[in-house]
Write a protein that holds these residues in place. Sequence first.
Motif, PDB file in Angstrom:
ATOM      1  N   MET B  46       0.825  -1.208   0.000  1.00  0.00           N
ATOM      2  CA  MET B  46       0.000   0.000   0.000  1.00  0.00           C
ATOM      3  C   MET B  46       0.859   1.258   0.000  1.00  0.00           C
ATOM      4  O   MET B  46       0.518   2.254  -0.625  1.00  0.00           O
ATOM      5  N   ALA B  47       1.972   1.196   0.719  1.00  0.00           N
ATOM      6  CA  ALA B  47       2.849   2.363   0.798  1.00  0.00           C
ATOM      7  C   ALA B  47       3.474   2.660  -0.558  1.00  0.00           C
ATOM      8  O   ALA B  47       3.727   3.814  -0.901  1.00  0.00           O
ATOM      9  N   LYS B  48       3.682   1.578  -1.364  1.00  0.00           N
ATOM     10  CA  LYS B  48       4.338   1.748  -2.670  1.00  0.00           C
ATOM     11  C   LYS B  48       3.332   2.019  -3.789  1.00  0.00           C
ATOM     12  O   LYS B  48       3.717   2.343  -4.906  1.00  0.00           O
ATOM     13  N   ALA B  49       2.046   1.859  -3.503  1.00  0.00           N
ATOM     14  CA  ALA B  49       1.020   2.018  -4.542  1.00  0.00           C
ATOM     15  C   ALA B  49       0.970   3.467  -5.033  1.00  0.00           C
ATOM     16  O   ALA B  49       1.490   4.369  -4.374  1.00  0.00           O
ATOM     17  N   VAL B  53       1.016   6.784   0.733  1.00  0.00           N
ATOM     18  CA  VAL B  53       0.309   6.978   1.996  1.00  0.00           C
ATOM     19  C   VAL B  53      -0.638   8.187   1.936  1.00  0.00           C
ATOM     20  O   VAL B  53      -1.713   8.183   2.548  1.00  0.00           O
ATOM     21  N   GLY B  54      -0.258   9.199   1.169  1.00  0.00           N
ATOM     22  CA  GLY B  54      -1.114  10.386   1.025  1.00  0.00           C
ATOM     23  C   GLY B  54      -2.495  10.005   0.508  1.00  0.00           C
ATOM     24  O   GLY B  54      -3.520  10.428   1.064  1.00  0.00           O
ATOM     25  N   GLN B  55      -2.516   9.178  -0.519  1.00  0.00           N
ATOM     26  CA  GLN B  55      -3.796   8.771  -1.088  1.00  0.00           C
ATOM     27  C   GLN B  55      -4.569   7.847  -0.142  1.00  0.00           C
ATOM     28  O   GLN B  55      -5.794   7.888  -0.086  1.00  0.00           O
ATOM     29  N   LEU B  56      -3.808   7.046   0.570  1.00  0.00           N
ATOM     30  CA  LEU B  56      -4.420   6.149   1.549  1.00  0.00           C
ATOM     31  C   LEU B  56      -5.162   6.965   2.613  1.00  0.00           C
ATOM     32  O   LEU B  56      -6.315   6.663   2.960  1.00  0.00           O
ATOM     33  N   LEU B  57      -4.520   8.000   3.096  1.00  0.00           N
ATOM     34  CA  LEU B  57      -5.140   8.877   4.096  1.00  0.00           C
ATOM     35  C   LEU B  57      -6.405   9.517   3.534  1.00  0.00           C
ATOM     36  O   LEU B  57      -7.425   9.614   4.221  1.00  0.00           O
ATOM     37  N   GLN B  58      -6.320   9.912   2.270  1.00  0.00           N
ATOM     38  CA  GLN B  58      -7.462  10.545   1.607  1.00  0.00           C
ATOM     39  C   GLN B  58      -8.638   9.562   1.546  1.00  0.00           C
ATOM     40  O   GLN B  58      -9.771   9.931   1.860  1.00  0.00           O
ATOM     41  N   LYS B  59      -8.330   8.307   1.200  1.00  0.00           N
ATOM     42  CA  LYS B  59      -9.380   7.282   1.141  1.00  0.00           C
ATOM     43  C   LYS B  59      -9.994   7.042   2.514  1.00  0.00           C
ATOM     44  O   LYS B  59     -11.138   6.627   2.645  1.00  0.00           O
ATOM     45  N   MET B  60      -9.185   7.252   3.544  1.00  0.00           N
ATOM     46  CA  MET B  60      -9.668   7.081   4.914  1.00  0.00           C
ATOM     47  C   MET B  60     -10.406   8.332   5.395  1.00  0.00           C
ATOM     48  O   MET B  60     -10.821   8.410   6.554  1.00  0.00           O
ATOM     49  N   GLY B  61     -10.533   9.321   4.505  1.00  0.00           N
ATOM     50  CA  GLY B  61     -11.255  10.546   4.846  1.00  0.00           C
ATOM     51  C   GLY B  61     -10.413  11.523   5.657  1.00  0.00           C
ATOM     52  O   GLY B  61     -10.954  12.386   6.356  1.00  0.00           O
TER      53      GLY B  61
END
Lengths: 101, 101
Positions: B46-49, B53-61
């Motif tokens: 996920m970190a390399k996707a 991590v920025g996008q991951l945080l965004q998906k988490m709202g």
Amino acid sequence: MAEKYSELELALNTLVTEFHGASENNTATLTSDQFENMVTKQLPTMAKADGGVGQLLQKMGLEVGQSISFENFWTLVQGLATQLYGLKSNEKTAKCSCLLQ
Amino acid sequence: MAEKYSELELALNTLVTEFHGASENNTATLTSDQFENMVTKQLPTMAKADGGVGQLLQKMGLEVGQSISFENFWTLVQGLATQLYGLKSNEKTAKCSCLLQ
């Protein structure tokens, strides 16, 4: 090539696999007997608590005899994780537990 | 006396401990740097996707810079578990995947 998984990935895999493995024929839901077997093996403290698995199902919003979906199982897992998180926080600094409010 | 825990109990403990261990001072929330460190170690894919991590945080709202609570982390864990459950179901019988609708 063997991949090396992280602790968190392995933990997630265990949760999913336990639910999947609890049905004999890999159906998407568990019967209440299959669920009871899984809880007895995997969450013995809950199985032995007052009211046992019947009360557990009730808390999950299910009736005895109703089949148990992964979402239902996840509700249980989430409740346990939140409880455990609270316990671990209280073991630590006051800073930690007061921020939990 | 050493207690013997089940696979499921250990898995739950790992999830909670990873979150707790990610903060240096056991605060109830993680900074985005602490969260990024944890994701890089524990969820390297996920970190390399794309977007990392920025996008991951965004998906988490969440926004970059916002602190991450256990509830936020659990939203991520739940999403991953549901995804993994779907994958495992598709690997199995058609009976399983069609019941997932």
